[in-house]
Design a protein around this motif. Structure first.
Motif, PDB file in Angstrom:
ATOM      1  N   ARG A 112       0.839  -1.202   0.000  1.00 56.99           N
ATOM      2  CA  ARG A 112       0.000   0.000   0.000  1.00 56.99           C
ATOM      3  C   ARG A 112       0.872   1.249   0.000  1.00 56.99           C
ATOM      4  N   ASN A 113       0.368   2.283  -0.655  1.00 59.88           N
ATOM      5  CA  ASN A 113       1.061   3.576  -0.717  1.00 59.88           C
ATOM      6  C   ASN A 113       2.482   3.444  -1.263  1.00 59.88           C
ATOM      7  N   ASN A 115       5.619   4.136  -3.427  1.00 61.84           N
ATOM      8  CA  ASN A 115       6.158   5.394  -3.916  1.00 61.84           C
ATOM      9  C   ASN A 115       5.994   5.507  -5.428  1.00 61.84           C
TER      10      ASN A 115
END
Length: 286
Positions: A112-113, A115
């Protein structure tokens, strides 16, 4: 013709490799290029990357099939000893490096998230390594000692075949990872790109046959030894055209997308089988 048929049957692992690996590679390169071009919304990027298991699996199956050509798994270690001087070793090294990077990119898509810069870096890396891998496959068949393979039409035929299958495989990957109705114009564009590649490949196949049919050795000419080559090329064109037409007419749903890719894959196996039947050296050997 029995000599040519026997040789092609013995080379079935390489038939499968050259039918599947270029298509999977072109698919991943095309999708990474689309991601770099911001053709997909940011929230769709992880979903598309997760669906990359499909072209990754296709390319891996092709590589595993090629490994069967080595006889025993132990022989695979000797392949890497020729990196830098052997086209076959370069091809295998490029394949392994490409698949490792694609595999890492696929695993990272579940984080998740992730870069955004890392995503772009992997996209660029996959595009570069994919093109290098594709070139290494094409160059591996530029063999001067094999009269019928020493032709610029041979690598062109392989790359264009990869584009025909790869663009349709990209459609299937998008439909698998995203909504079935996502960007129909994009899906249509991939089918049309596959159709253009098929038309170009038809021209290359015709030119290759015209330049090679009179090539001969002690056994005879290509036209007399492998007379069915034009028929195999025609079968490939019909199967691939049917797959492309299916994707345009009935595509957008997973079932039809799979059917379209299967038709093209069958055509690619047929045309690659015909290619290995064309193996002919100047001396007393097919």
């Amino acid at each position: 013709m029995e000599f040519a048929l026997a040789f092609a049957l013995e080379e079935m692992p390489l038939v499968l490799f050259t039918a599947l690996a270029p298509s999977g590679t072109v698919c991943m390169v095309a999708l990474m290029a689309l991601l770099l071009g911001h053709r997909f919304e940011l929230e769709y990027c992880p979903r598309l990357n997760q669906a990359m298991w499909l072209p990754l699996a296709v390319t891996t199956v092709g590589l595993v099939a090629a490994a069967a050509h080595l006889g025993t798994p132990a022989n695979a270690l000797y392949v890497f000893s020729g990196v830098g001087r052997s086209p076959l070793s370069n091809e295998v090294a490029c394949a392994v490096l490409f698949l490792v990077v694609c595999g890492v990119n696929w695993l990272l898509s579940f984080i998740r998230n992730e870069n955004l810069q890392v995503k772009r870096m992997f996209a660029v890396l996959i595009i570069v390594l994919g093109l290098v891998f594709l070139a290494s496959i094409a160059l591996a068949y530029d063999v001067e000692s094999i009269s019928t393979w020493s032709s610029p039409f041979v690598p062109a035929n392989l790359v264009l075949s990869g584009c025909v299958g790869g663009f349709l495989l990209a459609r299937l990957t998008i439909v698998t990872g995203l909504d079935a109705g996502y960007r129909p114009r994009l899906l249509r564009g991939l089918s049309l790109a596959s159709a253009v590649a098929l038309l170009l490949n038809a021209a290359v196949a015709a030119a290759m046959w015209l330049t090679l049919r009179d090539v001969s050795n002690a056994y005879g000419s290509v036209a007399s030894l492998v007379p069915m080559t034009p028929l195999l090329s025609a079968a490939y064109l019909l199967l691939a055209a049917a797959g492309i037409a299916m994707s345009l007419r009935c595509g957008g749903t997973l079932r039809w997308e799979v059917c379209a890719v299967v038709f093209v894959a069958l055509g690619l196996v047929v045309v690659r089988f015909g290619f290995y039947m064309l193996h002919m050296t100047p001396g007393l050997a097919m």
